[in-house]
Design a protein around this motif. Structure first.
Motif, PDB file in Angstrom:
ATOM      1  N   MET A   1      10.163 -80.924  45.200  1.00  0.00           N
ATOM      2  CA  MET A   1      10.050 -81.080  46.644  1.00  0.00           C
ATOM      3  C   MET A   1      10.555 -79.816  47.312  1.00  0.00           C
ATOM      4  SD  MET A   1      11.758 -83.931  49.175  1.00  0.00           S
ATOM      5  CE  MET A   1      10.751 -85.231  48.476  1.00  0.00           C
ATOM      6  N   PHE A  23      14.540 -91.483  44.896  1.00  0.00           N
ATOM      7  CA  PHE A  23      13.992 -90.200  44.458  1.00  0.00           C
ATOM      8  C   PHE A  23      14.251 -90.105  42.957  1.00  0.00           C
ATOM      9  CE2 PHE A  23      15.130 -89.819  48.885  1.00  0.00           C
ATOM     10  CZ  PHE A  23      14.078 -89.107  49.456  1.00  0.00           C
ATOM     11  N   ARG A  24      13.196 -90.158  42.175  1.00  0.00           N
ATOM     12  CA  ARG A  24      13.331 -90.190  40.726  1.00  0.00           C
ATOM     13  C   ARG A  24      12.767 -88.899  40.124  1.00  0.00           C
ATOM     14  NH1 ARG A  24      14.441 -94.489  37.621  1.00  0.00           N
ATOM     15  NH2 ARG A  24      13.991 -95.853  39.403  1.00  0.00           N
ATOM     16  N   GLU A  25      13.668 -88.176  39.422  1.00  0.00           N
ATOM     17  CA  GLU A  25      13.303 -86.936  38.734  1.00  0.00           C
ATOM     18  C   GLU A  25      12.633 -85.949  39.676  1.00  0.00           C
ATOM     19  OE1 GLU A  25      11.062 -87.855  35.257  1.00  0.00           O
ATOM     20  OE2 GLU A  25      12.702 -88.986  34.320  1.00  0.00           O
ATOM     21  N   CYS A  26      13.209 -85.825  40.865  1.00  0.00           N
ATOM     22  CA  CYS A  26      12.704 -84.866  41.853  1.00  0.00           C
ATOM     23  C   CYS A  26      13.414 -83.527  41.688  1.00  0.00           C
ATOM     24  CB  CYS A  26      12.910 -85.390  43.269  1.00  0.00           C
ATOM     25  SG  CYS A  26      11.887 -86.812  43.689  1.00  0.00           S
ATOM     26  N   ASP A  27      12.685 -82.471  41.901  1.00  0.00           N
ATOM     27  CA  ASP A  27      13.232 -81.111  41.825  1.00  0.00           C
ATOM     28  C   ASP A  27      13.267 -80.555  43.244  1.00  0.00           C
ATOM     29  OD1 ASP A  27      14.144 -78.671  41.136  1.00  0.00           O
ATOM     30  OD2 ASP A  27      12.370 -78.047  40.010  1.00  0.00           O
ATOM     31  N   PHE A  28      14.458 -80.581  43.859  1.00  0.00           N
ATOM     32  CA  PHE A  28      14.599 -80.085  45.236  1.00  0.00           C
ATOM     33  C   PHE A  28      14.818 -78.575  45.196  1.00  0.00           C
ATOM     34  CE2 PHE A  28      16.022 -84.506  45.371  1.00  0.00           C
ATOM     35  CZ  PHE A  28      15.314 -84.998  46.461  1.00  0.00           C
ATOM     36  N   PHE A  45      19.217 -91.261  44.116  1.00  0.00           N
ATOM     37  CA  PHE A  45      18.743 -90.027  43.490  1.00  0.00           C
ATOM     38  C   PHE A  45      18.975 -90.167  41.985  1.00  0.00           C
ATOM     39  CE2 PHE A  45      19.930 -89.058  47.816  1.00  0.00           C
ATOM     40  CZ  PHE A  45      18.921 -88.221  48.271  1.00  0.00           C
ATOM     41  N   CYS A  48      17.661 -86.284  39.428  1.00  0.00           N
ATOM     42  CA  CYS A  48      17.193 -85.243  40.342  1.00  0.00           C
ATOM     43  C   CYS A  48      17.940 -83.935  40.101  1.00  0.00           C
ATOM     44  CB  CYS A  48      17.374 -85.681  41.793  1.00  0.00           C
ATOM     45  SG  CYS A  48      16.349 -87.098  42.263  1.00  0.00           S
ATOM     46  N   SER A  53      18.460 -75.112  45.783  1.00  0.00           N
ATOM     47  CA  SER A  53      18.178 -75.689  47.094  1.00  0.00           C
ATOM     48  C   SER A  53      19.363 -75.426  48.009  1.00  0.00           C
ATOM     49  CB  SER A  53      17.932 -77.205  46.990  1.00  0.00           C
ATOM     50  OG  SER A  53      19.094 -77.880  46.569  1.00  0.00           O
ATOM     51  N   SER A  68      22.105 -86.751  37.951  1.00  0.00           N
ATOM     52  CA  SER A  68      21.543 -85.677  38.772  1.00  0.00           C
ATOM     53  C   SER A  68      22.448 -84.454  38.707  1.00  0.00           C
ATOM     54  CB  SER A  68      21.375 -86.140  40.225  1.00  0.00           C
ATOM     55  OG  SER A  68      20.457 -87.219  40.303  1.00  0.00           O
TER      56      SER A  68
END
Length: 303
Positions: A1, A23-28, A45, A48, A53, A68
């Motif tokens: 993201m 938010f599952r396994e999101c790359d901010f 989260f 993540c 970021s 995370s």
């Protein structure tokens, strides 16, 4: 993201709330810098990665962070209130916190973990090395939070963070000494043997002295302890049958407690009474010093 994608959807001056999402396994990645307030309320989260970021004016309320990573992330003017932490990856020198408030820093650092190299997972030395390195990382993170809390949040949380940092910093030294004692040789092992008692004593003294004034927060606690010392030793001087008998036990306790007449109560040749007076004087000096240093710190610091 991408941060820029989120920023484009937020209007200037409006509070943007995201509630109850997972938010599952999101790359901010990128800059999550908004011109208003961004609120994550009761979000989850899971797995993540916040690396690379940068967050500004983001508020996380009652959120859950599970497996995370906050390493290599930057948070400025952010808040973490009522959050739950489970298996969190944080880098001591590479997680940047500026004017950011963390309501429960102890829970955050307790949830930090250090993974093992799969090729060395069965080695005791590698596991012990990761253990002592994690203790040092926790101390670094608590120091960053402490410096951030010096300008934001309430004083109670700040002094609580001071306590956590000081204890963790000294505990990290003991962990390193234990590792060196177990797996090092020659000079490093000898240095660890010499340092363990000193670092252990340092940890005990820091804990004891920090407790006497609630880690800088309380002026009343050392004053009450000083009054208790006066009462306890006044009772001892009154009812213990010293030879010769003490004529004015409460005045004696008052003089020694306030350090105004210790030399007037010299008991040379009477070692039981001398020993009691010496213990009395040591406790009085310690509490007297803590009380006045805390009081002066409260009254003279710059606002």
């Amino acid at each position: 993201m991408s941060g820029e994608t989120l920023v484009q959807k937020i209007h200037a001056g409006e509070t943007h709330k995201i509630k109850g999402l997972t938010f599952r396994e999101c790359d901010f990645q990128g800059r999550f810098h908004v011109t208003s307030i961004l609120i994550f309320d009761s979000c989850h989260f899971v797995g993540c990665d916040f690396a690379y970021s940068s967050w500004n004016s983001a508020h996380f309320r009652n959120c859950t962070f599970n497996a995370s990573s906050l390493a290599l992330a930057s948070f400025e003017k952010c808040e973490f209130r009522g959050c739950r932490w489970e298996r969190i990856g944080v880098s001591g020198n590479k997680t940047d916190l500026k004017r950011t408030f963390v309501e429960n820093p102890g829970h955050l650092t307790a949830a930090m973990f250090s993974g093992l190299d799969p090729a060395k997972a069965g080695e005791r030395e590698h596991a012990c090395y990761q253990w002592y390195r994690l203790a040092g990382t926790r101390a670094h993170v608590l120091r960053s939070i402490m410096l951030s809390h010096a300008t934001v949040g309430d004083e109670h949380i700040y002094f609580r963070t001071v306590q956590l940092h000081e204890l963790q910093r000294n505990w990290a030294r003991l962990c390193e000494d234990w590792y060196q004692l177990r797996f090092s040789r020659n000079v490093r092992k000898l240095m660890a043997i010499a340092q363990i008692p000193l670092h252990g004593l340092n940890l005990a003294l820091i804990w004891l002295l920090g407790w006497t004034n609630s880690w800088g927060e309380s002026v009343s606690r050392p004053s009450l302890l000083l009054a208790a010392v006066f009462a306890i030793f006044g009772t001892i001087y009154s009812f213990v049958p010293f030879t010769p008998a003490i004529g004015h036990p409460w005045q004696k306790s008052f003089d020694i407690t306030l350090l105004i007449g210790f030399t007037n109560h010299n008991s040379a040749g009477q070692w039981p009474l001398t020993l009691v007076q010496d213990v009395h004087a040591i406790l009085a000096v310690t509490l007297y010093t803590v009380f006045f240093s805390t009081l002066i710190s409260k009254l003279s610091r710059t606002r």
